[in-house]
Design a protein around this motif. Structure first.
Motif, PDB file in Angstrom:
ATOM      1  N   THR A  56      -2.028 -15.283   0.894  1.00 46.40           N
ATOM      2  CA  THR A  56      -0.539 -15.301   0.998  1.00 46.40           C
ATOM      3  C   THR A  56      -0.105 -16.730   1.247  1.00 46.40           C
ATOM      4  OG1 THR A  56      -0.490 -12.971   1.795  1.00 46.40           O
ATOM      5  CG2 THR A  56       1.441 -14.452   2.039  1.00 46.40           C
ATOM      6  N   THR A  89      -6.232 -11.502   3.330  1.00 48.14           N
ATOM      7  CA  THR A  89      -4.674 -11.470   2.623  1.00 48.14           C
ATOM      8  C   THR A  89      -3.726 -12.517   3.100  1.00 48.14           C
ATOM      9  OG1 THR A  89      -5.160  -8.791   2.438  1.00 48.14           O
ATOM     10  CG2 THR A  89      -2.814  -9.802   2.106  1.00 48.14           C
ATOM     11  N   ASP A 105       4.034  -3.091   3.553  1.00 46.18           N
ATOM     12  CA  ASP A 105       2.787  -3.736   3.890  1.00 46.18           C
ATOM     13  C   ASP A 105       2.433  -3.685   5.157  1.00 46.18           C
ATOM     14  OD1 ASP A 105       2.709  -3.637   1.021  1.00 46.18           O
ATOM     15  OD2 ASP A 105       3.219  -5.959   0.862  1.00 46.18           O
ATOM     16  N   GLN A 137      12.532  -7.583  -1.587  1.00 51.82           N
ATOM     17  CA  GLN A 137      11.209  -8.257  -1.390  1.00 51.82           C
ATOM     18  C   GLN A 137      10.740  -7.849   0.327  1.00 51.82           C
ATOM     19  OE1 GLN A 137      10.698 -12.517  -1.045  1.00 51.82           O
ATOM     20  NE2 GLN A 137       8.443 -12.190  -1.755  1.00 51.82           N
ATOM     21  N   ASP A 156       8.841  -4.642   0.499  1.00 53.32           N
ATOM     22  CA  ASP A 156       7.576  -4.659   0.163  1.00 53.32           C
ATOM     23  C   ASP A 156       6.728  -5.201   1.561  1.00 53.32           C
ATOM     24  OD1 ASP A 156       7.826  -3.671  -2.196  1.00 53.32           O
ATOM     25  OD2 ASP A 156       7.023  -5.713  -3.122  1.00 53.32           O
ATOM     26  N   LEU A 157       7.303  -6.277   2.251  1.00 53.19           N
ATOM     27  CA  LEU A 157       6.805  -6.771   3.249  1.00 53.19           C
ATOM     28  C   LEU A 157       6.624  -5.934   4.464  1.00 53.19           C
ATOM     29  CD1 LEU A 157       8.321 -10.318   3.053  1.00 53.19           C
ATOM     30  CD2 LEU A 157       6.305  -9.483   2.075  1.00 53.19           C
ATOM     31  N   GLU A 189      -9.637 -14.949  -5.171  1.00 55.34           N
ATOM     32  CA  GLU A 189      -9.250 -13.676  -4.936  1.00 55.34           C
ATOM     33  C   GLU A 189     -10.391 -12.756  -5.215  1.00 55.34           C
ATOM     34  OE1 GLU A 189      -4.353 -13.384  -5.923  1.00 55.34           O
ATOM     35  OE2 GLU A 189      -5.519 -13.411  -7.434  1.00 55.34           O
ATOM     36  N   LYS A 226       7.213   2.895  -1.188  1.00 54.39           N
ATOM     37  CA  LYS A 226       7.903   1.357  -1.195  1.00 54.39           C
ATOM     38  C   LYS A 226       8.357   1.321  -2.595  1.00 54.39           C
ATOM     39  CE  LYS A 226       4.546  -1.725  -0.967  1.00 54.39           C
ATOM     40  NZ  LYS A 226       3.373  -2.658  -1.468  1.00 54.39           N
ATOM     41  N   ARG A 258      -0.508 -18.826  -1.933  1.00 57.79           N
ATOM     42  CA  ARG A 258       0.328 -18.405  -2.826  1.00 57.79           C
ATOM     43  C   ARG A 258       1.776 -19.128  -2.604  1.00 57.79           C
ATOM     44  NH1 ARG A 258      -0.645 -12.250  -3.976  1.00 57.79           N
ATOM     45  NH2 ARG A 258       1.260 -12.359  -5.227  1.00 57.79           N
ATOM     46  N   GLY A 268       5.971  -8.180  -2.514  1.00 58.49           N
ATOM     47  CA  GLY A 268       5.129  -8.402  -1.532  1.00 58.49           C
ATOM     48  C   GLY A 268       3.689  -9.201  -2.002  1.00 58.49           C
ATOM     49  N   PHE A 269       3.019  -9.469  -0.998  1.00 59.48           N
ATOM     50  CA  PHE A 269       1.566 -10.101  -1.279  1.00 59.48           C
ATOM     51  C   PHE A 269       0.366  -9.489  -1.249  1.00 59.48           C
ATOM     52  CE2 PHE A 269       5.063 -13.182  -0.184  1.00 59.48           C
ATOM     53  CZ  PHE A 269       5.019 -14.128  -1.260  1.00 59.48           C
ATOM     54  N   SER A 270       0.343  -8.169  -0.386  1.00 58.76           N
ATOM     55  CA  SER A 270      -0.631  -7.550  -0.251  1.00 58.76           C
ATOM     56  C   SER A 270      -1.257  -6.889  -1.390  1.00 58.76           C
ATOM     57  CB  SER A 270      -0.718  -6.532   0.874  1.00 58.76           C
ATOM     58  OG  SER A 270      -0.073  -6.958   1.762  1.00 58.76           O
ATOM     59  N   GLU A 271      -0.315  -6.179  -2.323  1.00 61.31           N
ATOM     60  CA  GLU A 271      -0.993  -5.326  -3.644  1.00 61.31           C
ATOM     61  C   GLU A 271      -0.837  -6.162  -4.901  1.00 61.31           C
ATOM     62  OE1 GLU A 271      -2.533  -2.998  -3.159  1.00 61.31           O
ATOM     63  OE2 GLU A 271      -1.924  -1.754  -1.315  1.00 61.31           O
ATOM     64  N   THR A 272      -0.448  -7.548  -4.687  1.00 58.89           N
ATOM     65  CA  THR A 272      -0.175  -8.343  -5.972  1.00 58.89           C
ATOM     66  C   THR A 272      -1.054  -9.625  -6.047  1.00 58.89           C
ATOM     67  OG1 THR A 272       1.472  -9.506  -4.833  1.00 58.89           O
ATOM     68  CG2 THR A 272       2.188  -7.578  -6.260  1.00 58.89           C
ATOM     69  N   SER A 273      -1.241 -10.148  -6.850  1.00 58.53           N
ATOM     70  CA  SER A 273      -2.238 -11.214  -7.277  1.00 58.53           C
ATOM     71  C   SER A 273      -1.588 -12.629  -7.508  1.00 58.53           C
ATOM     72  CB  SER A 273      -3.114 -10.862  -8.285  1.00 58.53           C
ATOM     73  OG  SER A 273      -2.494 -10.896  -9.576  1.00 58.53           O
ATOM     74  N   LEU A 278       0.446 -10.750   7.771  1.00 60.94           N
ATOM     75  CA  LEU A 278       0.247  -9.451   8.317  1.00 60.94           C
ATOM     76  C   LEU A 278      -0.410  -9.437   9.636  1.00 60.94           C
ATOM     77  CD1 LEU A 278      -1.611  -7.859   4.972  1.00 60.94           C
ATOM     78  CD2 LEU A 278       0.796  -7.311   5.784  1.00 60.94           C
TER      79      LEU A 278
END
Lengths: 341, 206
Positions: A208, A204, A174, A167, A170-171, A278, A107, A211, B117-122, A227
């Motif tokens: 998400t 997760t 993941d 971004q 990343d997605l 979390e 990544k 957030r 991304g959201f999986s590895e971040t807070s 996911l």
């Protein structure tokens, strides 16, 4: 947890000796008293001494400072992975955990490549696949990394031909990682692992959703970010996106994550703070892993040990970063309470 | 210092005119300086308030960032922050305080500050970045004020020097010159009168 809710664990004689070793190693995991000792240490030397007492001593030489904690924690974690690799009959369990770092490195390389940035500070040394091989594939000098990562590279490159949002890199990665561990779970054939993955995916996805709502981003981002493979259908989460925060919480209270929603939902609802949720999610997963305690021979305790190590490292990082940066001790203590109750 | 002035009625009139002009200029510049000082003090007060806000915002953002950092491994944090989705453009226009051109900065955001991304971040990371994003417009306004204060201070200093030059150099020297001319003209008048009286006396004796 009621016994009826426990899932069936397979007996696998190949892990008999490994599980015995794990039971010994588990006793050396830093618990609350050790963390409090570290938190209350008055000097860097004292902090090093506490770490030394719990197996971090070999990574602390005379010249090392507590400010190098990242390399100390990383070296300790690497040793744990290597230990599990040696102990496990196959290397699959350790590989699954380490592959997380391979996906992370890929990544970082893809994003850095896209933006012409230096990827070095973002690369982890905990992965299994050499970063140089990934670099060679990305620069066209080599063709293959590993089947699961090659697919990701192809998908990301295909996507980037039309759009260039970093971004999405990343997605996509993941999602590919979750696909990979789900497949590995099926390969190992342990129901315990399958359910662990789906619970992690659910948690997760829930975080998400919260957030993205907090950021007031658009719905498309949620569609891209959710996911696959959770117990809660993504369509349900997408429907919840348009509902109020209270509705989201009450929907969560009707799932198996009710305990998280009850304990941490208030903070999110009133303060918009998701950090408690979390940490409670991490605890939930560790609680689930607690089922591995009844396994006397199987890969579950190994997996559980690695995740407990991850938690230990996470808490150590919270304490060390906090102390180095003079964060008030009460604030750090408050965060520890979430982990230890 | 004694000035070399020609003692004529014409020169007297010139100097009188110059003195009136200098006094009027002095008064105007003094008024300008006072108004500039008033504006300066308002700006300083705004600047202080804004600076306190910026410091509080940044301190909160940094503390939030440290909390976020403590929950993530360094490499994961670096990777998450490798990119950002938002584009910020800044436009600079000109404003005016007491005829001094000051810059006006305006920010325009496009996109989202979260580019990972959201999986590895807070969520802590989202929150701290939001705090930094909120601090940015304040910082821009602070720099705008700081520049305005700087430019105003330079101009106040310039005006202050002019006022001082008029008050302590120009006006006294003009007054001094006028005084000398008046004295000289008086002396000339007296000497002419004496000469006339002497001539009259001689004429009477003959």
């Amino acid at each position: 947890m009621a016994y009826s809710s426990l899932i069936k664990m397979k007996w696998d004689s190949r892990y008999l000796s490994a599980v015995g070793n794990i039971r010994v190693l588990e006793k050396r995991i830093m618990g609350r008293p050790a963390m409090v000792r570290l938190l209350e240490a008055r000097s860097e030397d004292e902090m090093c001494r506490v770490l030394g007492d719990y197996g971090y001593g070999e990574f602390l030489d005379d010249g090392s400072s507590i400010h190098d904690f990242e390399s100390i924690l990383s070296a300790h974690l690497r040793r744990s992975y290597e230990l599990i690799e040696k102990m496990s009959a196959g290397r699959l369990i350790a590989r699954i955990s380490r592959r997380r770092y391979d996906f992370h490195n890929l990544k970082a390389l893809l994003k850095a490549d896209l933006l012409g940035e230096d990827p070095e500070p973002s690369l982890s040394t905990l992965g299994e696949i050499p970063v140089s091989r990934m670099k060679d594939v990305l620069s066209g000098k080599a063709k293959e990394i590993s089947p699961e990562l090659d697919v990701v590279v192809r998908d990301v490159k295909a996507y980037l031909e039309n759009e260039s949002s970093p971004q999405v890199v990343d997605l996509l990665v993941d999602k590919a990682y979750i696909d990979y561990i789900s497949k590995m779970g099926s390969e190992i054939g342990i129901q315990f692992f399958d359910r662990l993955v789906s619970k992690q995916v659910d948690l997760t996805n829930i975080k998400t959703l919260m957030r993205i709502r907090k950021m007031e981003s658009n719905r498309k981002l949620l569609v891209d970010a959710l996911l696959p493979g959770g117990e809660i259908d993504n369509a349900v989460l997408l429907r919840l996106y348009d509902r109020s925060n209270e509705d989201i919480l009450s929907a969560l209270r009707r799932t198996s994550y009710a305990s998280i929603a009850n304990a941490g939902g208030g903070e999110w609802l009133h303060k918009g703070d998701i950090s408690k949720l979390e940490h409670l999610s991490d605890n939930f997963i560790l609680g689930y892993l607690g089922q591995a305690r009844i396994v006397t021979s199987g890969p579950e305790p190994l997996l559980s040990y690695l995740m407990q190590k991850d938690k230990e490292i996470k808490i150590l990082r919270i304490i060390l970063v906090g102390k180095i940066n003079s964060i008030p001790l009460d604030l750090i203590r408050e965060r520890l309470t979430v982990f230890y109750g | 210092m004694q000035q070399q002035v020609s003692a004529t009625r014409m020169e007297l009139m010139n100097y009188k005119k110059r003195l009136v002009l200098a006094k009027r200029g002095h008064k105007l510049l003094k008024d300008k300086r006072d108004e500039m000082m008033r504006q300066f003090m308002i700006l300083i007060q705004d600047y202080r308030d804004l600076r306190n806000k910026v410091e509080a915002a940044l301190s909160g953002a940094f503390q939030g960032f440290i909390v976020a950092r403590s929950g993530m491994a360094n490499e994961f944090l670096e990777e998450a922050l490798l990119t950002s989705k938002d584009k910020i453009s800044m436009t600079v226009s000109k404003g005016n305080i007491m005829n001094i051109k000051i810059p006006k900065l305006s920010l325009e955001y496009k996109g989202d500050i979260i580019g990972y991304g959201f999986s590895e971040t807070s969520g802590d990371l989202d929150y701290s970045l939001k705090l930094f994003a909120d601090a940015l417009p304040l910082m821009v306004r602070l720099s705008e004020k700081e520049k305005a204060i700087q430019l105003l201070a330079v101009d106040i200093e310039k005006t202050r020097r002019r006022v001082n030059a008029l008050e302590h150099v120009m006006v006294p020297s003009l007054e001094d010159a006028l005084h000398q001319i008046v004295l000289r003209l008086g002396e000339i008048e007296r000497s002419a009168l004496t000469r006339l009286m002497k001539v009259k006396d001689i004429v009477r004796k003959h």
